[in-house]
Design a protein around this motif. Structure first.
Motif, PDB file in Angstrom:
ATOM      1  N   MET A 170      27.940 -29.353 -25.151  1.00 60.84           N
ATOM      2  CA  MET A 170      27.016 -29.560 -26.492  1.00 60.84           C
ATOM      3  C   MET A 170      25.674 -30.527 -25.969  1.00 60.84           C
ATOM      4  O   MET A 170      26.196 -31.069 -25.003  1.00 60.84           O
ATOM      5  CB  MET A 170      26.755 -30.491 -27.462  1.00 60.84           C
ATOM      6  CG  MET A 170      25.975 -30.781 -28.614  1.00 60.84           C
ATOM      7  SD  MET A 170      25.734 -32.226 -29.618  1.00 60.84           S
ATOM      8  CE  MET A 170      27.436 -31.122 -30.321  1.00 60.84           C
ATOM      9  N   TYR A 171      24.373 -30.058 -25.630  1.00 58.22           N
ATOM     10  CA  TYR A 171      23.848 -30.764 -24.261  1.00 58.22           C
ATOM     11  C   TYR A 171      22.414 -29.473 -24.671  1.00 58.22           C
ATOM     12  O   TYR A 171      21.976 -29.317 -25.726  1.00 58.22           O
ATOM     13  CB  TYR A 171      24.226 -29.696 -22.511  1.00 58.22           C
ATOM     14  CG  TYR A 171      23.053 -28.763 -22.575  1.00 58.22           C
ATOM     15  CD1 TYR A 171      21.779 -27.880 -22.451  1.00 58.22           C
ATOM     16  CD2 TYR A 171      24.178 -27.662 -23.234  1.00 58.22           C
ATOM     17  CE1 TYR A 171      21.459 -27.741 -22.437  1.00 58.22           C
ATOM     18  CE2 TYR A 171      23.886 -26.680 -22.762  1.00 58.22           C
ATOM     19  CZ  TYR A 171      22.138 -26.002 -22.564  1.00 58.22           C
ATOM     20  OH  TYR A 171      22.296 -24.622 -22.103  1.00 58.22           O
ATOM     21  N   SER A 172      20.963 -31.053 -24.629  1.00 50.43           N
ATOM     22  CA  SER A 172      19.429 -30.386 -24.281  1.00 50.43           C
ATOM     23  C   SER A 172      19.505 -31.176 -23.577  1.00 50.43           C
ATOM     24  O   SER A 172      19.333 -32.009 -23.151  1.00 50.43           O
ATOM     25  CB  SER A 172      19.455 -31.158 -26.420  1.00 50.43           C
ATOM     26  OG  SER A 172      19.040 -32.638 -25.529  1.00 50.43           O
ATOM     27  N   GLN A 196      15.495 -26.307 -23.828  1.00 44.89           N
ATOM     28  CA  GLN A 196      16.669 -25.288 -24.516  1.00 44.89           C
ATOM     29  C   GLN A 196      17.404 -26.954 -24.517  1.00 44.89           C
ATOM     30  O   GLN A 196      17.645 -27.903 -24.557  1.00 44.89           O
ATOM     31  CB  GLN A 196      17.532 -25.459 -22.455  1.00 44.89           C
ATOM     32  CG  GLN A 196      16.855 -23.934 -21.783  1.00 44.89           C
ATOM     33  CD  GLN A 196      17.674 -22.972 -20.810  1.00 44.89           C
ATOM     34  OE1 GLN A 196      18.887 -23.382 -20.952  1.00 44.89           O
ATOM     35  NE2 GLN A 196      16.655 -23.142 -20.018  1.00 44.89           N
ATOM     36  N   ALA A 197      19.081 -25.850 -25.661  1.00 48.94           N
ATOM     37  CA  ALA A 197      19.934 -26.877 -26.338  1.00 48.94           C
ATOM     38  C   ALA A 197      21.099 -25.977 -26.993  1.00 48.94           C
ATOM     39  O   ALA A 197      20.834 -23.971 -26.715  1.00 48.94           O
ATOM     40  CB  ALA A 197      19.502 -27.322 -27.656  1.00 48.94           C
ATOM     41  N   LYS A 198      21.676 -26.723 -26.364  1.00 47.40           N
ATOM     42  CA  LYS A 198      23.023 -25.056 -27.139  1.00 47.40           C
ATOM     43  C   LYS A 198      24.306 -26.151 -27.608  1.00 47.40           C
ATOM     44  O   LYS A 198      24.643 -27.240 -27.090  1.00 47.40           O
ATOM     45  CB  LYS A 198      24.146 -24.781 -25.754  1.00 47.40           C
ATOM     46  CG  LYS A 198      24.675 -23.579 -26.259  1.00 47.40           C
ATOM     47  CD  LYS A 198      25.521 -22.916 -25.001  1.00 47.40           C
ATOM     48  CE  LYS A 198      26.178 -22.256 -24.903  1.00 47.40           C
ATOM     49  NZ  LYS A 198      27.121 -21.481 -23.979  1.00 47.40           N
ATOM     50  N   CYS A 199      24.924 -26.066 -28.851  1.00 49.06           N
ATOM     51  CA  CYS A 199      26.535 -26.325 -29.383  1.00 49.06           C
ATOM     52  C   CYS A 199      26.979 -25.704 -29.119  1.00 49.06           C
ATOM     53  O   CYS A 199      26.939 -24.687 -30.135  1.00 49.06           O
ATOM     54  CB  CYS A 199      26.200 -27.430 -30.236  1.00 49.06           C
ATOM     55  SG  CYS A 199      27.374 -27.441 -31.454  1.00 49.06           S
ATOM     56  N   GLY A 200      27.796 -25.331 -28.421  1.00 45.57           N
ATOM     57  CA  GLY A 200      28.157 -23.964 -27.902  1.00 45.57           C
ATOM     58  C   GLY A 200      30.028 -24.116 -27.907  1.00 45.57           C
ATOM     59  O   GLY A 200      30.698 -25.250 -27.524  1.00 45.57           O
ATOM     60  N   TYR A 201      30.530 -23.023 -28.388  1.00 42.51           N
ATOM     61  CA  TYR A 201      32.230 -22.887 -28.386  1.00 42.51           C
ATOM     62  C   TYR A 201      32.792 -22.046 -27.790  1.00 42.51           C
ATOM     63  O   TYR A 201      32.453 -19.970 -27.929  1.00 42.51           O
ATOM     64  CB  TYR A 201      32.652 -23.075 -29.768  1.00 42.51           C
ATOM     65  CG  TYR A 201      32.243 -24.330 -30.146  1.00 42.51           C
ATOM     66  CD1 TYR A 201      32.866 -25.583 -30.189  1.00 42.51           C
ATOM     67  CD2 TYR A 201      31.059 -24.272 -31.469  1.00 42.51           C
ATOM     68  CE1 TYR A 201      32.919 -26.519 -31.385  1.00 42.51           C
ATOM     69  CE2 TYR A 201      30.810 -25.155 -32.281  1.00 42.51           C
ATOM     70  CZ  TYR A 201      31.438 -26.272 -31.393  1.00 42.51           C
ATOM     71  OH  TYR A 201      30.320 -27.665 -32.259  1.00 42.51           O
ATOM     72  N   PHE A 212      14.738 -33.188 -30.245  1.00 43.81           N
ATOM     73  CA  PHE A 212      16.042 -33.540 -29.144  1.00 43.81           C
ATOM     74  C   PHE A 212      16.219 -34.861 -28.720  1.00 43.81           C
ATOM     75  O   PHE A 212      14.622 -35.695 -29.136  1.00 43.81           O
ATOM     76  CB  PHE A 212      15.489 -32.871 -27.896  1.00 43.81           C
ATOM     77  CG  PHE A 212      15.714 -31.196 -27.753  1.00 43.81           C
ATOM     78  CD1 PHE A 212      16.220 -30.434 -28.685  1.00 43.81           C
ATOM     79  CD2 PHE A 212      15.321 -30.535 -26.728  1.00 43.81           C
ATOM     80  CE1 PHE A 212      15.991 -28.861 -28.756  1.00 43.81           C
ATOM     81  CE2 PHE A 212      15.263 -29.263 -26.438  1.00 43.81           C
ATOM     82  CZ  PHE A 212      15.888 -28.464 -27.551  1.00 43.81           C
ATOM     83  N   ILE A 213      17.104 -35.154 -28.581  1.00 49.62           N
ATOM     84  CA  ILE A 213      17.612 -36.550 -28.609  1.00 49.62           C
ATOM     85  C   ILE A 213      18.084 -36.855 -26.807  1.00 49.62           C
ATOM     86  O   ILE A 213      19.112 -36.312 -26.892  1.00 49.62           O
ATOM     87  CB  ILE A 213      18.167 -37.917 -29.693  1.00 49.62           C
ATOM     88  CG1 ILE A 213      17.682 -36.840 -31.034  1.00 49.62           C
ATOM     89  CG2 ILE A 213      18.927 -38.629 -29.350  1.00 49.62           C
ATOM     90  CD1 ILE A 213      18.314 -36.330 -31.670  1.00 49.62           C
ATOM     91  N   ASP A 214      17.671 -37.649 -26.388  1.00 54.42           N
ATOM     92  CA  ASP A 214      17.850 -37.566 -24.528  1.00 54.42           C
ATOM     93  C   ASP A 214      19.041 -38.363 -24.671  1.00 54.42           C
ATOM     94  O   ASP A 214      19.128 -39.527 -25.743  1.00 54.42           O
ATOM     95  CB  ASP A 214      16.528 -37.689 -23.503  1.00 54.42           C
ATOM     96  CG  ASP A 214      16.086 -39.160 -24.057  1.00 54.42           C
ATOM     97  OD1 ASP A 214      16.584 -40.053 -24.003  1.00 54.42           O
ATOM     98  OD2 ASP A 214      15.246 -38.848 -23.677  1.00 54.42           O
ATOM     99  N   VAL A 240      22.543 -35.353 -29.978  1.00 53.72           N
ATOM    100  CA  VAL A 240      21.767 -34.607 -29.022  1.00 53.72           C
ATOM    101  C   VAL A 240      20.871 -33.953 -29.193  1.00 53.72           C
ATOM    102  O   VAL A 240      19.499 -34.023 -29.342  1.00 53.72           O
ATOM    103  CB  VAL A 240      22.644 -34.212 -28.012  1.00 53.72           C
ATOM    104  CG1 VAL A 240      22.111 -33.962 -27.646  1.00 53.72           C
ATOM    105  CG2 VAL A 240      23.678 -35.085 -27.630  1.00 53.72           C
ATOM    106  N   ILE A 241      20.772 -33.233 -30.678  1.00 52.06           N
ATOM    107  CA  ILE A 241      20.124 -32.581 -31.346  1.00 52.06           C
ATOM    108  C   ILE A 241      20.269 -32.273 -32.506  1.00 52.06           C
ATOM    109  O   ILE A 241      21.027 -33.108 -33.039  1.00 52.06           O
ATOM    110  CB  ILE A 241      20.847 -30.562 -31.354  1.00 52.06           C
ATOM    111  CG1 ILE A 241      20.992 -30.672 -29.458  1.00 52.06           C
ATOM    112  CG2 ILE A 241      20.375 -29.166 -31.461  1.00 52.06           C
ATOM    113  CD1 ILE A 241      22.200 -29.846 -29.558  1.00 52.06           C
ATOM    114  N   ARG A 242      18.665 -32.087 -33.149  1.00 52.56           N
ATOM    115  CA  ARG A 242      18.923 -32.045 -35.137  1.00 52.56           C
ATOM    116  C   ARG A 242      17.903 -30.784 -35.346  1.00 52.56           C
ATOM    117  O   ARG A 242      16.757 -31.220 -34.687  1.00 52.56           O
ATOM    118  CB  ARG A 242      18.380 -33.513 -35.735  1.00 52.56           C
ATOM    119  CG  ARG A 242      18.803 -34.686 -35.389  1.00 52.56           C
ATOM    120  CD  ARG A 242      18.764 -35.481 -36.735  1.00 52.56           C
ATOM    121  NE  ARG A 242      16.722 -36.090 -35.727  1.00 52.56           N
ATOM    122  CZ  ARG A 242      16.984 -37.463 -35.868  1.00 52.56           C
ATOM    123  NH1 ARG A 242      17.873 -37.405 -34.900  1.00 52.56           N
ATOM    124  NH2 ARG A 242      15.795 -37.649 -35.546  1.00 52.56           N
TER     125      ARG A 242
END
Length: 380
Positions: A45-47, A156-161, A259-261, A309-311
């Protein structure tokens, strides 16, 4: 895709807390005296936001900015932007685009990356095709799968599995084959009691320049939807105490992405209307009681997600609009209800034509015993 390793997931999307169930197919083309087969499940998970600001630059004095800090490309290489894969002091801080110099500013939001590892098999493997089932545990509080990238790639942002199968040769300290596949998860929504409470919009009163008040209320059949589904709306519009007619009721779905840094600074990336539909109005002195309407959710929406991180949020709004002189000075009549959009994927299709499975690997993975937590990082 490596045709020697295939994955099949029994469910296109898994609910957080439920196991990810499926099968893995492996084709071994040469006999292996000793192989180690490992299955891993990884979350990321990142932004990240990359900003560019033009700065004064003197071409006759190129030493004013150190060469090692300048990226000489049309666009900063976002694939290199990871504060954990390389020291921050080695990252490019400037971009030279022709004769124009830009300063590059990075904003990262990162989250711990969890990796579950299970050793499936160790020993001799003969040539042939093999199949085994797996069941990977997930955490109850996992968020829905999400991915965003704007046109220039600077946001960019991702919450991935991801599930990865690896065949190692331990005696040679090497990897013979490795293949990964994305898996999709839906985060759990609030309790049924909370969902019921959220399905009713507050009654909103509207002052109309000494011409009376309008009341609007809104109710949904539920607040958890998948893209392409119909929203059932029930609304009441009371115009009995107003001298102005309501020309129409506008229903719209708003998407707000934030995005929240790592410094906990929130930056709104998108705040857009994804669809709108106009419904009938009402004359002065009249009331529309418990009116029903259907709205179709667009099929291309990303899932709702709310993390540190992401909303990514969705709001259904209804507004009573009076197209009359000076009505823009009055307080608008708007009802708003947050709704949850789930991840949706089509069932998987696997072509196993030409595969002939051998009953050598009698392996069924029911639980992952090992859990490691990696340092936070920004993947590419």
């Amino acid at each position: 895709m490596n045709r020697n390793v295939l994955f099949k997931f029994f469910d296109p999307v898994t609910l957080a807390g439920d196991p990810i169930r499926g099968e893995c197919y492996i084709r071994i083309t040469e006999e292996i005296p000793k192989a180690q087969i490992v299955l891993t499940f990884q979350t990321k998970m990142y932004s990240k936001i990359i900003e560019k600001k033009q700065i004064p630059y003197d071409q006759s004095n190129p030493q004013m900015i150190p060469e090692k800090l300048v990226e000489k490309a049309q666009r900063i290489q976002v694939t290199l932007d990871s504060p954990f894969r390389q020291p921050k002091q080695t990252q490019k801080k400037y971009e030279l685009n022709g004769d124009i110099m830009f300063r590059v500013i990075r904003h990262y939001g990162t989250h711990e990356s969890f990796v579950y590892t299970q050793e499936l098999y160790t020993g001799q493997v003969k040539t042939g095709d093999y199949k085994f089932q797996f069941s990977i545990p997930t955490q109850y509080n996992m968020s829905s799968s999400f991915q965003y990238k704007n046109e220039d790639g600077l946001k960019q942002a991702k919450c991935g599995y991801k599930v990865t199968l690896r065949v190692d040769l331990p005696d040679e300290a090497s990897t013979l084959m490795m293949e990964s596949a994305d898996v999709f998860i839906n985060g759990r929504v609030s309790s049924e009691c909370e969902q019921f409470r959220q399905c009713e919009g507050n009654i909103v009163q509207y002052l109309c320049l000494n011409r009376g008040t309008v009341e609007l209320s809104l109710k949904l059949n539920k607040n958890n939807f998948i893209p392409g589904e119909q929203i059932q709306i029930e609304y009441t519009l009371d115009n009995t105490r107003s001298q102005r007619s309501i020309s129409r009721v506008e229903a719209r779905l708003i998407n707000k992405l934030t995005f929240i840094d790592d410094d906990e600074i929130e930056r709104i990336i998108e705040n857009v209307k994804v669809f709108q539909q106009n419904l009938g109005g009402v004359n002065s002195g009249q009331k529309l009681e418990r009116q029903n309407a259907q709205l179709e959710i667009p099929k291309n929406l990303r899932a709702t997600i709310k993390t540190n991180v992401i909303r990514n949020q969705y709001f259904l709004q209804m507004e009573a609009i009076a197209d009359a002189f000076l009505t823009w000075l009055s307080v608008p009549v708007i009802c708003q209800i947050p709704i949850n959009i789930q991840e949706s994927q089509l069932p998987q299709k696997i072509n196993l034509e030409g595969w002939h499975f051998l009953p050598i690997m009698n392996v069924s993975v029911n639980a992952f015993s090992n859990l490691t937590v990696q340092q936070s990082f920004v993947p590419t």
